[in-house]
Design a protein around this motif. Structure first.
Motif, short mmCIF file in Angstrom:
data_model
loop_
_atom_site.label_atom_id
_atom_site.label_comp_id
_atom_site.label_asym_id
_atom_site.label_seq_id
_atom_site.Cartn_x
_atom_site.Cartn_y
_atom_site.Cartn_z
N LEU A 1 -15.23 -50.65 -72.64
CA LEU A 1 -16.18 -49.86 -72.25
C LEU A 1 -16.78 -49.86 -70.88
CD1 LEU A 1 -17.90 -47.33 -72.86
CD2 LEU A 1 -19.81 -48.99 -73.82
N ARG A 2 -17.11 -51.19 -70.61
CA ARG A 2 -17.65 -51.73 -69.25
C ARG A 2 -16.59 -51.52 -68.11
NH1 ARG A 2 -20.41 -57.28 -69.12
NH2 ARG A 2 -21.18 -56.38 -67.12
N PRO B 1 -17.31 -49.83 -62.80
CA PRO B 1 -16.73 -49.74 -61.69
C PRO B 1 -16.96 -48.33 -61.23
CG PRO B 1 -15.18 -51.11 -63.07
CD PRO B 1 -16.39 -50.62 -63.89
N VAL B 2 -16.79 -47.31 -61.72
CA VAL B 2 -17.21 -45.77 -61.49
C VAL B 2 -18.59 -45.68 -61.07
CG1 VAL B 2 -17.27 -43.35 -62.04
CG2 VAL B 2 -15.37 -44.97 -62.86
N ALA B 3 -19.41 -46.44 -61.68
CA ALA B 3 -20.75 -46.47 -61.42
C ALA B 3 -20.89 -46.96 -59.85
CB ALA B 3 -21.97 -47.01 -62.40
N ARG C 1 -28.60 -52.66 -64.90
CA ARG C 1 -29.30 -51.48 -65.28
C ARG C 1 -29.54 -50.74 -63.86
NH1 ARG C 1 -31.89 -50.43 -69.73
NH2 ARG C 1 -32.32 -52.03 -71.32
N THR C 2 -29.69 -51.28 -62.71
CA THR C 2 -29.96 -50.62 -61.47
C THR C 2 -28.65 -50.02 -61.00
OG1 THR C 2 -31.76 -52.33 -60.90
CG2 THR C 2 -30.71 -51.05 -59.10
N LEU C 3 -27.63 -50.83 -61.23
CA LEU C 3 -26.41 -50.39 -60.72
C LEU C 3 -25.98 -48.96 -61.52
CD1 LEU C 3 -23.51 -50.79 -59.40
CD2 LEU C 3 -22.93 -51.57 -61.58
N MET D 1 -16.87 -54.77 -58.54
CA MET D 1 -17.25 -54.82 -59.89
C MET D 1 -16.12 -55.00 -60.80
SD MET D 1 -20.03 -53.94 -61.26
CE MET D 1 -19.62 -55.08 -63.00
N ARG D 2 -14.86 -54.52 -60.58
CA ARG D 2 -13.88 -54.85 -61.47
C ARG D 2 -13.55 -56.23 -61.49
NH1 ARG D 2 -11.50 -50.49 -63.39
NH2 ARG D 2 -11.62 -48.51 -62.27
N ALA D 3 -13.68 -56.96 -60.50
CA ALA D 3 -13.61 -58.53 -60.48
C ALA D 3 -14.69 -59.35 -61.39
CB ALA D 3 -13.50 -59.00 -58.96
#
Length: 302
Positions: A107-108, A113-115, A159-161, A221-223
């Motif tokens: 899910l993450r 990464p999109v976010a 959360r901020t992201l 983010m993916r990393a």
């Protein structure tokens, strides 16, 4: 068995919700199982009224359902609100933790990464500052070894992201991600000292968002998620290996005790045979002595 729950009012109600929720979501009872208020009340030492109130909360989460002439039953899993933070916590505490961690990691990977990419175009200056501040706090608490404070800073970052994406659907997943992060700490699925490389990657995400570079933000983010999945997998395998070693050691002790008992039984049997042999020899000696006395009597008669 009556385990009893201390407390009253809202605290008591929350405790019962937690106990029954963990029983259901944690895999303690399969779907279709009938949950009887009197039995649950006896089990947890509370009134039927408290149980019914707790069941209503669990029904709102999709964990249970009420059916006429049947009562309250455990609902099929496809009806569960699997994004509810409490449901996630209970499932992580249950017997299918590995499967739950896999689902949450997938899910993450599909969301964060999109976010991050969206946040690079939509984040406010305040949100950019919050991201940078969270990374700085993570670095400080990682050095001091304060995992609880590190977790708070990590949750604040994620959360901020999600909120900075400007998409309310993504922002609503903040509680879900927070529970995943908390579960990693609670179940010791994180290194005792967070990896500096993971903190640097968080910093890369924050910098890319601040600079408006969506591609770099998404890549970093993916990393982060790849590193987190790897660390969790290693720790899970280590825990599994520890359980296997413990079970093997237990089995070895059982085999050793069985062998010892066998030797003791064999020794006892051998001793019994020796005692039987001795008794037989004694009887033979007694018979010989009796025959000697008879021969002596015959000699005197002659």
């Amino acid at each position: 068995m009556n385990v009893g729950i201390e407390g009253n009012g809202a605290g008591l109600h929350a405790d019962v919700v937690d106990r029954i929720g963990a029983l259901v979501a944690g895999g303690g009872v399969p779907p279709g199982t009938v949950l009887r208020a009197d039995e649950l009340g006896e089990r947890y030492g509370v009134s039927r009224t408290v149980v019914r109130e707790a069941v209503r909360v669990l029904e709102s989460m999709g964990l249970v359902q009420s059916r006429r002439r049947v009562g309250t039953t455990v609902a099929p899993r496809e009806r569960w609100n699997v994004h509810d933070p409490q449901v996630i916590r209970w499932r992580l505490d249950g017997s299918e933790r590995a499967e739950q961690l896999r689902s949450l990691a997938e899910l993450r990977r599909g969301v964060e990464p999109v976010a991050a990419s969206l946040a690079a175009a939509r984040a406010t200056p305040e949100q950019c500052g919050e991201l940078v501040g969270a990374v700085m706090d993570m670095a400080v608490y990682a050095r001091s070894g304060d995992l609880a404070a590190y977790l708070e800073a990590d949750i604040r970052f994620h959360r901020t992201l999600l909120a900075a994406s400007g998409n309310e659907m993504l922002a609503a997943l903040g509680g879900t991600v927070a529970e995943v992060l908390a579960g990693r700490i609670r179940h010791h699925l994180m290194p005792a000292h967070p990896e500096p490389s993971a903190i640097r990657l968080h910093g890369d995400v924050a910098d890319a968002i601040r600079c408006g570079d969506g591609t770099a933000a998404e890549t970093a983010m993916r990393a982060i998620l790849t590193e987190a999945a790897s660390a969790t997998r290693i720790d899970t395998e280590a825990a599994s290996a520890t359980r296997i070693d413990t079970e093997a050691a237990s089995a070895t002790r059982i085999d050793t005790e069985a062998a010892s008992a066998t030797r003791m039984d064999s020794g006892a049997a051998s001793a019994t045979r020796m005692d039987s042999g001795a008794a037989s020899a004694t009887r033979m000696d007694s018979g010989a002595a009796s025959a000697t006395r008879m021969d002596s009597g015959d000699a005197r008669d002659r």
